[in-house]
Design an enzyme around this catalytic site. Structure first.
Site, PDB file in Angstrom:
ATOM      1  N   GLU A  47     -64.697  -3.047 -52.068  1.00 51.80           N
ATOM      2  CA  GLU A  47     -63.901  -2.511 -53.175  1.00 51.80           C
ATOM      3  C   GLU A  47     -64.546  -1.222 -53.686  1.00 51.80           C
ATOM      4  OE1 GLU A  47     -64.666  -4.662 -56.797  1.00 51.80           O
ATOM      5  OE2 GLU A  47     -62.701  -4.159 -57.652  1.00 51.80           O
ATOM      6  N   ASN A 110     -56.556   0.034 -58.470  1.00 50.92           N
ATOM      7  CA  ASN A 110     -57.744  -0.346 -57.710  1.00 50.92           C
ATOM      8  C   ASN A 110     -57.194  -0.790 -56.348  1.00 50.92           C
ATOM      9  OD1 ASN A 110     -60.039  -1.498 -56.611  1.00 50.92           O
ATOM     10  ND2 ASN A 110     -60.685  -2.476 -58.534  1.00 50.92           N
ATOM     11  N   LYS A 127     -54.798  -3.946 -56.508  1.00 51.97           N
ATOM     12  CA  LYS A 127     -55.398  -5.135 -57.148  1.00 51.97           C
ATOM     13  C   LYS A 127     -54.538  -5.676 -58.292  1.00 51.97           C
ATOM     14  CE  LYS A 127     -59.902  -6.605 -59.049  1.00 51.97           C
ATOM     15  NZ  LYS A 127     -61.267  -6.098 -59.354  1.00 51.97           N
ATOM     16  N   GLU A 146     -61.957  -2.670 -66.154  1.00 56.14           N
ATOM     17  CA  GLU A 146     -60.871  -2.512 -65.174  1.00 56.14           C
ATOM     18  C   GLU A 146     -59.502  -2.542 -65.851  1.00 56.14           C
ATOM     19  OE1 GLU A 146     -63.017  -5.113 -61.782  1.00 56.14           O
ATOM     20  OE2 GLU A 146     -61.198  -4.083 -61.180  1.00 56.14           O
ATOM     21  N   CYS A 172     -61.667  -8.146 -54.743  1.00 59.20           N
ATOM     22  CA  CYS A 172     -62.631  -8.684 -55.690  1.00 59.20           C
ATOM     23  C   CYS A 172     -62.169  -9.893 -56.493  1.00 59.20           C
ATOM     24  CB  CYS A 172     -63.131  -7.567 -56.594  1.00 59.20           C
ATOM     25  SG  CYS A 172     -64.740  -7.968 -57.248  1.00 59.20           S
ATOM     26  N   ASN A 197     -67.204  -5.895 -56.003  1.00 56.87           N
ATOM     27  CA  ASN A 197     -68.344  -5.407 -56.790  1.00 56.87           C
ATOM     28  C   ASN A 197     -68.527  -6.452 -57.885  1.00 56.87           C
ATOM     29  OD1 ASN A 197     -68.743  -1.970 -56.552  1.00 56.87           O
ATOM     30  ND2 ASN A 197     -66.974  -2.895 -55.608  1.00 56.87           N
TER      31      ASN A 197
END
Ligand code: ING
Length: 312
Positions: A47, A110, A127, A146, A172, A197
């Site tokens: 990611e 993302n 994402k 995020e 993730c 991450n």
């Protein structure tokens, strides 16, 4: 006749703020060449591979925030990655922060893409499960913003025919949600590629920290076994800008067995020759969805977002 796909999980050690995209692409090209030497067909990168994990910082200057996003893919900095992969006859997946003009406005996601050995983008995923928070929480040792910097992905969980199989991606935090794998499982996914991450400290739940390795493996093993799919989990790990982050990249077979695992928290390639038919013994028996699932009984899963206690 079995369909084998030799996959390289290209774990990245830390990418510090001072590292340029060119620095990172050079490290990624080292992975590609090692993968070719080890007979890989496909390489999976983490990611947000191209930059440091910038959601750890509270930023207000939009130009500074957008400096972490890719405005085009490939770009001048990332084109060498595409060129070298094509030269080596390799496909790859890579995660990055995507800034795009869509529907007449700027959108930020993302994102992860799957690139074929011909250098063309075969699939894109954005994402869906954005962890963390949207506002500044200065009491935290580091932020996890995020929800501030990205929109929720608007592409669903696509599964595409590529590399001789049915290929899916997630990113993730998505790997911790069973719905992620099941939506792809209902599209007969045979391999889920994901990068992560994962800080080893989660401020709201410090009691989880000691379980970071377990929760990472548990989530991917469950997703693999319960949907009869390969799961390729690739970390950007090590201590990045002072934040210790989980490495422990691994390749999980449809049985749930971990068949390859990183030993370090640095740049490390782990490789496995994956039999894309290995999931069939699960999806044609224990997890034959058509025979055994009862969606009429599962309605709450789709109709209700948050949990509510029983009446009374
Ligand atoms: N990172 C973390 C992850 O889901 C997190 C967020 C950390 C959730 C620790 C729970 C515990 O792996 C990202 N980028 O989603």
């Amino acid at each position: 006749m079995s369909r084998f796909l030799t996959v390289g999980a290209a774990q990245m050690g830390p990418v510090q703020r001072s590292h340029t995209r060119r620095d990172v692409v050079e490290r990624m090209i080292v992975h590609l060449r090692e993968a070719r030497r080890m007979g890989c067909d496909l390489v999976v990168f983490p990611e947000l591979t191209l930059t440091t994990f910038f959601p750890r910082w509270w930023m207000t200057d939009q130009a500074e925030i957008d400096s972490f996003f890719e405005k085009e893919m490939p770009s001048n900095e990332t084109a060498p990655l595409f060129t070298e992969a094509k030269r080596l006859g390799l496909g790859f997946s890579v995660g990055y922060a995507e800034l795009v003009n869509e529907g007449g406005r700027v959108r930020r996601f993302n994102t992860a893409i799957l690139v074929g050995p011909d250098g063309r983008i075969a699939s894109k995923y954005r994402k869906v499960h954005l962890p963390g928070h949207a506002e500044h929480e200065p009491q935290r040792p580091f932020q996890h913003l995020e929800k501030r910097y990205f929109e929720v992905g608007n592409l669903g969980f696509p599964v595409v025919k590529a590399f001789g199989g049915n290929m899916g991606m997630c990113v993730c935090n998505d790997r911790r949600w069973p719905e992620t794998y099941r939506v792809m499982g209902l599209q007969n996914v045979e391999m889920v590629m994901l990068g992560y991450n994962t800080p080893l400290h989660n401020a709201p739940s410090p009691d989880h920290d000691e379980h970071s390795w377990f929760h990472n493996q548990l989530s991917m093993q469950a997703g693999a076994y319960q949907n009869g799919t390969w799961v390729i989990g690739v970390a950007k790990g090590g201590t990045e800008e002072g934040v210790p982050s989980l490495a422990d990249s691994q390749i999980v077979s449809p049985s749930g067995k971990v068949v390859a695992r990183a030993g370090s928290d640095r740049d490390e390639l782990i490789v496995h020759r994956c039999d894309l038919d290995a999931g069939k013994s699960y999806t044609s028996t224990t997890f034959d969805f058509e025979r055994h699932r009862r969606p009429d009984v599962y309605r709450l899963i789709v109709e209700r977002r948050g949990a509510r206690p029983p009446a009374g």
